[in-house]
Write an enzyme that holds these catalytic residues in place. Structure first.
Site, PDB file in Angstrom:
ATOM      1  N   ARG A  87       0.794  -1.231   0.000  1.00  0.00           N
ATOM      2  CA  ARG A  87       0.000   0.000   0.000  1.00  0.00           C
ATOM      3  C   ARG A  87       0.832   1.290   0.000  1.00  0.00           C
ATOM      4  NH1 ARG A  87      -3.209   1.532   3.134  1.00  0.00           N
ATOM      5  NH2 ARG A  87      -4.790   2.190   1.638  1.00  0.00           N
ATOM      6  N   CYS A 142      14.219  -5.891  -3.389  1.00  0.00           N
ATOM      7  CA  CYS A 142      15.230  -5.287  -4.264  1.00  0.00           C
ATOM      8  C   CYS A 142      14.684  -4.091  -5.021  1.00  0.00           C
ATOM      9  CB  CYS A 142      15.728  -6.324  -5.247  1.00  0.00           C
ATOM     10  SG  CYS A 142      16.353  -7.770  -4.419  1.00  0.00           S
TER      11      CYS A 142
HETATM   12  N1  LLP Z   1     -17.777  -3.060  -2.473  1.00  0.00           N
HETATM   13  C1  LLP Z   1     -17.128  -3.053  -3.656  1.00  0.00           C
HETATM   14  C2  LLP Z   1     -17.865  -3.333  -4.882  1.00  0.00           C
HETATM   15  C3  LLP Z   1     -15.749  -2.781  -3.684  1.00  0.00           C
HETATM   16  O1  LLP Z   1     -15.110  -2.765  -4.854  1.00  0.00           O
HETATM   17  C4  LLP Z   1     -15.053  -2.527  -2.478  1.00  0.00           C
HETATM   18  C5  LLP Z   1     -13.627  -2.236  -2.476  1.00  0.00           C
HETATM   19  C6  LLP Z   1     -15.778  -2.565  -1.276  1.00  0.00           C
HETATM   20  C7  LLP Z   1     -17.148  -2.830  -1.315  1.00  0.00           C
HETATM   21  C8  LLP Z   1     -15.150  -2.339   0.065  1.00  0.00           C
HETATM   22  O2  LLP Z   1     -14.658  -1.062   0.215  1.00  0.00           O
HETATM   23  P1  LLP Z   1     -14.004  -0.616   1.620  1.00  0.00           P
HETATM   24  O3  LLP Z   1     -15.104  -0.579   2.654  1.00  0.00           O
HETATM   25  O4  LLP Z   1     -12.959  -1.581   1.967  1.00  0.00           O
HETATM   26  O5  LLP Z   1     -13.458   0.731   1.326  1.00  0.00           O
HETATM   27  N2  LLP Z   1      -6.614  -2.010  -2.312  1.00  0.00           N
HETATM   28  C9  LLP Z   1      -7.085  -0.692  -1.986  1.00  0.00           C
HETATM   29  C10 LLP Z   1      -8.596  -0.690  -1.766  1.00  0.00           C
HETATM   30  C11 LLP Z   1      -9.361  -1.206  -2.944  1.00  0.00           C
HETATM   31  C12 LLP Z   1     -10.843  -1.256  -2.672  1.00  0.00           C
HETATM   32  C13 LLP Z   1     -11.524  -2.071  -3.695  1.00  0.00           C
HETATM   33  N3  LLP Z   1     -12.934  -2.172  -3.535  1.00  0.00           N
HETATM   34  C14 LLP Z   1      -6.351  -0.189  -0.755  1.00  0.00           C
HETATM   35  O6  LLP Z   1      -5.510  -0.898  -0.229  1.00  0.00           O
HETATM   36  O7  LLP Z   1      -6.566   0.935  -0.327  1.00  0.00           O
END
Ligand code: LLP
Length: 450
Positions: free
Chosen positions: A334, A365
């Site tokens: 992240r 690396c």
């Molecule tokens: N619903 C859908 C359709 C989603 O695509 C996501 C997250 C969520 C719910 C949940 O969202 P949250 O409550 O976690 O914000 N890898 C990135 C975050 C990508 C989020 C993808 N979708 C990070 O590490 O910040």
């Protein structure tokens, strides 16, 4: 107790001057399970689930809280949220498999994704998946075909891209007009999708879905998205008598990674979402639908910490001191991907003054492999245990084997007890799917047109 703004709720310092989570000394945990170690604290996970359930219940009797399992997909995690009465969202056959293996009833599973393959959809439909959140016209036709083949009627929602700015990192912004996700509103696309779904004999269009992004602090973005969605619902109602029984307004609530972060509370978030839907629907003269929300990060983010062992320390006089740990971008991508900020502390020197500013680097690396720039920690020495809090969401979930790094072990702590919920990968795991050069017959591939 200290640090509970970004650390799990039961964290504190013990008599040995070590960081402790719910009665488990972090130094003992790493002695037992090694480093890097991802430690989840069960009470924080359950507490977040309960806060969501209670906050929603305060505003409506008809709701579902759906855990977005992409944040951390694991058997034990799925079992915890199931016990807490949540539903689950999966974004691939893999996450579906984890949810099913954990014992999740299919009717509580929501299947997402902007490019679900035929094989994935067949697998999900054969397993009786509760809801498919359809993302495009080809998928609409495909789900209709697969449901017809099975002589069934599949419940679906349509993913709508409302075109609102979520004020978060562009990589996790998903509701804009220029997005690979969902049906846009321009040129009547979303309305046409609703019409087609209503006409499809083997689809039961129960409602709409929108997820505008992640790590969102400003709730007004959700409010705007709701107004836009309900306007569409009103049009579809007027045009084809569409009855929106479920309105899923996604996840997205931000969390505190450092003490400077100031996200809204779950209570405020639930109020904006449910009351927003109520206000807009009643202004449209339409009945209140079931309100669905899909939190991921805010369920597990704060519950997890990562413990590393400090190795080399490199001082560049007048510039900075690099404190290198035995993990990095393979267990937490992240900071490199989103510029995410974290804090850190030394678990074995929890009571020593945090008077040294260092840069915490990983072992990979790449110069970009820096977990924390300018962390303020106690004076570090090789062998110390450096902990990074708020790594429960999208860290293990996005982990890789880069540089031949086995994925870490994951433990769950509760009331002084620790359970391994994901074993540490071994070196043998790294080649488990590899085949040596001379181990199998060649396959002759016929060139086309020969
Ligand atoms: N619903 C859908 C359709 C989603 O695509 C996501 C997250 C969520 C719910 C949940 O969202 P949250 O409550 O976690 O914000 N890898 C990135 C975050 C990508 C989020 C993808 N979708 C990070 O590490 O910040």
């Amino acid at each position: 107790m200290t640090h509970t703004l970004v650390y799990p709720i039961t964290s504190g310092h013990n008599q040995a001057g070590h960081l402790e989570l719910d009665g488990c000394d972090v130094v003992d945990l790493v002695r037992e399970f090694g480093t890097p170690l991802i430690i989840y604290e069960e009470k924080t996970i359950r507490d977040q689930c309960r806060r969501y359930m209670e906050a929603m219940r305060e505003h409506t009797a008809d709701f579902e809280v759906i855990y977005a399992s992409k944040a951390f997909s694991a058997l034990a995690m799925a079992q915890l949220v199931l016990e807490e009465g949540l539903s689950i969202d999966v974004s691939s056959a893999g996450e579906y498999y984890v949810a099913k293996t954990a014992g999740f009833p299919s009717e509580h599973i929501f299947f997402h994704g902007n490019n679900k393959t035929r094989e994935e959809l067949e697998y999900a439909l054969d397993g009786g998946v509760g809801f498919v959140v359809v993302d495009g016209f080809q998928e609409l036709a495909l789900v209709e075909e697969l449901a017809a083949d099975r002589g069934e009627c599949q419940k679906v929602l349509l993913r709508i891209t409302p075109g609102v700015e979520a004020h978060t990192h562009s990589y996790v912004e998903t509701g804009l007009v220029d997005s690979k996700f969902g049906f846009g509103l321009a040129d009547g696309v979303a309305l046409e999708a609703i019409r087609e779904a209503l006409m499809a004999p083997h689809l039961d269009l129960v409602g709409l879905h929108a997820h505008i992004g992640s790590q969102i602090f400003r709730l007004d973005a959700f409010r705007k998205a709701i107004a836009i969605l309900v306007e569409l619902i009103g049009q579809a109602h007027a045009s084809f008598g569409f009855d929106c029984r479920y309105l899923n307004i996604g996840g997205g609530l931000g969390i505190r990674y450092t003490e400077e972060d100031l996200p809204s509370s779950i209570g405020e978030y639930a109020a904006v979402k449910v009351e927003g839907v109520r206000e807009e629907m009643s202004a449209m003269g339409l009945p209140m639908p079931r309100v669905l929300i899909e939190p991921g990060r805010s369920i597990v983010g704060k519950a997890g910490i990562t413990a590393y062992r400090v190795g080399n320390i490199k001082e560049i006089p007048g510039i900075r001191t690099y404190v290198c740990v035995d993990g990095g971008m393979s267990d937490n991508i992240r900071p490199m991907l989103y510029g995410a900020q974290y804090s850190g502390m030394l678990a074995n020197k929890a009571e020593a003054p945090a008077d040294t500013v260092v840069t915490v680097a990983g072992k990979h690396c790449e110069s970009s492999d820096v977990l924390i720039k300018d962390a303020r920690i106690a004076r570090p020495e090789p062998g110390d245990i450096l902990v990074v809090p708020a790594t429960g969401a999208y860290c293990y979930a996005m982990a890789s084997n880069y540089n031949g790094t086995p994925r870490p072990a994951v433990v769950l702590v509760n009331d002084g007890r620790a359970r391994v919920i994901i074993e540490r990968e071994t070196l043998a795991d790294l080649v488990a799917k590899h085949r040596p050069l001379r181990d199998q017959p060649d396959r002759l591939m016929e060139p086309i047109g020969r």
